[in-house]
Write an enzyme that holds these catalytic residues in place. Structure first.
Site, PDB file in Angstrom:
ATOM      1  N   HIS A 167       0.834  -1.221   0.000  1.00 41.64           N
ATOM      2  CA  HIS A 167       0.000   0.000   0.000  1.00 41.64           C
ATOM      3  C   HIS A 167       0.862   1.263   0.000  1.00 41.64           C
ATOM      4  O   HIS A 167       0.434   2.312   0.470  1.00 41.64           O
ATOM      5  CB  HIS A 167      -0.951   0.039   1.201  1.00 41.64           C
ATOM      6  N   SER A 288      15.176  21.792 -16.260  1.00 45.64           N
ATOM      7  CA  SER A 288      13.972  22.575 -16.539  1.00 45.64           C
ATOM      8  C   SER A 288      14.386  23.853 -17.253  1.00 45.64           C
ATOM      9  O   SER A 288      15.435  24.422 -16.961  1.00 45.64           O
ATOM     10  CB  SER A 288      13.273  22.909 -15.225  1.00 45.64           C
ATOM     11  N   LYS A 294      16.302  22.287 -11.106  1.00 41.82           N
ATOM     12  CA  LYS A 294      15.650  20.999 -11.355  1.00 41.82           C
ATOM     13  C   LYS A 294      16.554  19.966 -12.039  1.00 41.82           C
ATOM     14  O   LYS A 294      17.360  20.287 -12.893  1.00 41.82           O
ATOM     15  CB  LYS A 294      14.396  21.200 -12.243  1.00 41.82           C
ATOM     16  N   GLU A 301       9.978   8.589 -16.700  1.00 43.08           N
ATOM     17  CA  GLU A 301       8.643   9.132 -16.989  1.00 43.08           C
ATOM     18  C   GLU A 301       8.176   8.725 -18.387  1.00 43.08           C
ATOM     19  O   GLU A 301       7.017   8.380 -18.605  1.00 43.08           O
ATOM     20  CB  GLU A 301       8.657  10.659 -16.857  1.00 43.08           C
TER      21      GLU A 301
END
Ligand code: ARG
Length: 471
Positions: A167, A288, A294, A301
């Site tokens: 979980h 970024s 970043k 992804e």
């Protein structure tokens, strides 16, 4: 003479144009053409034609000279395509007719005999099978490469500890290597599935002709042998309308990409500041355009994101087949783009995932810290009580109370004194502290497939052996 007569009666100038009295509309040619994507089947199409021509000559359907001219012509065409010197023509629809027309242009009348006892309906089935056979082998190789990357890391971080989750809540401490080997197993199943699917891909369809077989004296078994197929398809009607093998292949691809996606999800979480379990190499991240600080995990992804199209391709093909009456229908031409797209997605995804694993490191201190909170040895305490003859349900409740006490006191189970622990059960003794430690917990899990160092070491050695990775 015969050929100039047929030209007169064939204003469409198509290989199939004999019964037509009008030229095909340009819009129809554009709409029906598949050459812009099926051109990539040229090698498979030519390999099939070579074997077919060899069989035709053996059966006396063409002469040996004609066979040699055909095979020579096909080799030249193959070279022209490879050298980018071949002009693909959309008005010739597909790869089969582009090659056949070029052959006739090149060698004349013998070229017109190549299509004896053959239809594009069995020809395309052969081409796709040859293509998928190759790609399946490639995928199996890439899956092995990825497994080797997991195994290398598992060896490197063999005894490092981390929280195991259910979980997405800390559950029980495990070895990092155990977690990595979970992915080894997942992709091992993908390899098995690919091999299994190959059994259905690897059946030779030529000789089914348009749908009903042929009355000409062909030798299908010979063609199968020439092309290295262990068997020929059993029913010509099934064969020309069948794409089940491609559905299976796309389903294998979908599951591989889903596995990559689950893996990617973990990497994304683990590389966040919230987890900080791993560090991805700078060379495998991007920045970024606005936020200078970043460092983004774009590779995982995209691995996750690309699963959408691979699942979609499987759905496309299933939907395509759903209402098709036997046997061949032109709808089937729509099978190729989803097939190609899944291959073009899964193949580079597996390759980059492997590279990514060679370019990440586990932050072992941070991982070890994370195992120290969250009462992850609670089950061990319950099991300890079971060994002291307390019924498991009772033990569960006793430990639950101990955990509630810890939460209130802001302590970990390990921090409780023997006296404090004994308030919950008098079955508890000094030896309890062996099971409350992370290491003790992990190493107690010696059940087959469990996370103890000895079981994981055995699993790792077995994996290394299977992958041919000598130490
Ligand atoms: N391009 C077609 C396909 O991909 C080849 C078979 C065409 N057959 C036909 N009878 N039109 O399915």
């Amino acid at each position: 003479m015969a050929s100039s007569d047929s030209k007169k009666q064939n204003p469409s100038a198509k290989l199939w144009g004999g019964r037509f009295s009008q030229k095909t509309a340009a819009s129809v040619e554009a709409f029906t053409a598949s050459i812009h994507y099926d051109a990539r089947l040229y090698r498979h199409d030519i390999a099939g034609s070579r074997a077919h021509a060899t069989m035709l000559a053996r059966q006396g359907l063409i002469t040996d000279e004609e066979r040699d001219l055909i095979i020579q012509g096909l080799s030249e065409i193959e070279q022209e395509i490879e050298d980018n010197r071949f002009l693909f023509k959309p008005e010739l629809e597909d790869i089969h007719m582009n090659i056949e027309k070029a052959l006739v242009d090149k060698i004349g009348d013998p070229g017109k005999k190549l299509h004896t006892a053959r239809s594009r309906n069995d020809q395309i089935s052969l081409d796709i099978r040859l293509y998928l056979r190759e790609e399946s082998e490639r995928i199996i190789g890439l899956l092995t490469g990825l497994q080797q990357a997991f195994v290398r890391l598992a060896r490197k971080y063999l005894s490092a500890v981390m929280p195991g989750y259910t979980h997405l809540q800390r559950a029980q401490p495990v070895l990092v290597s155990h977690h990595l080997l979970a992915y080894y197993e997942m992709f091992e199943r993908d390899k098995e599935r690919t091999r299994d699917c190959l059994k259905r891909i690897n059946v030779m369809p030529l000789g089914s002709a348009a749908l009903a077989g042929t009355g000409l004296p062909i030798d299908r078994e010979f063609v199968a042998k020439e092309l290295n197929f262990p068997a020929v398809t059993a029913n010509s009607m099934d064969t020309t309308g069948d794409r089940d093998f491609a559905v299976e292949f796309l389903s294998v691809c979908a599951l591989i990409q889903i596995h990559l996606s689950r893996l990617a999800e973990e990497l994304i979480l683990w590389s966040s500041s919230e987890f900080s379990f791993i560090t991805l190499a700078d060379s495998f991240c991007t920045g970024s355009s606005i936020m200078p600080q970043k460092k983004n995990p774009d590779i995982p992804e995209l691995l996750r994101g690309k699963s959408g199209r691979v699942i979609g391709n499987l759905m496309s093909l299933l939907t395509l087949l759903k209402g098709l009456p036997l046997t061949y229908n032109r709808d089937l031409q729509e099978d190729k783009e989803p097939i190609f797209d899944s291959v073009d997605t899964v193949v580079p995804s597996l390759a980059i995932a492997t590279e990514l694993f060679d370019n990440l490191s586990f932050n072992t201190d941070r991982l070890a810290d994370a195992t120290r909170s969250g009462y992850m040895t609670a089950t061990d305490l319950a099991d300890y009580l079971v060994l002291k003859k307390v019924a498991f349900r009772e033990a569960h409740s006793i430990v639950g109370q101990a955990v509630a006490f810890c939460i209130k006191e802001k302590k970990e189970l390990e921090d409780l004194s023997l006296k404090e622990l004994q308030r919950f059960s008098d079955a508890i003794d000094q030896d309890v502290f062996d099971v409350l430690s992370v290491k003790g917990s992990i190493n107690s899990r010696t059940s087959t497939g469990g996370t103890s160092l000895t079981t994981v070491t055995d699993a790792l050695c077995a994996a290394e052996k299977k992958l041919g990775m000598g130490k």
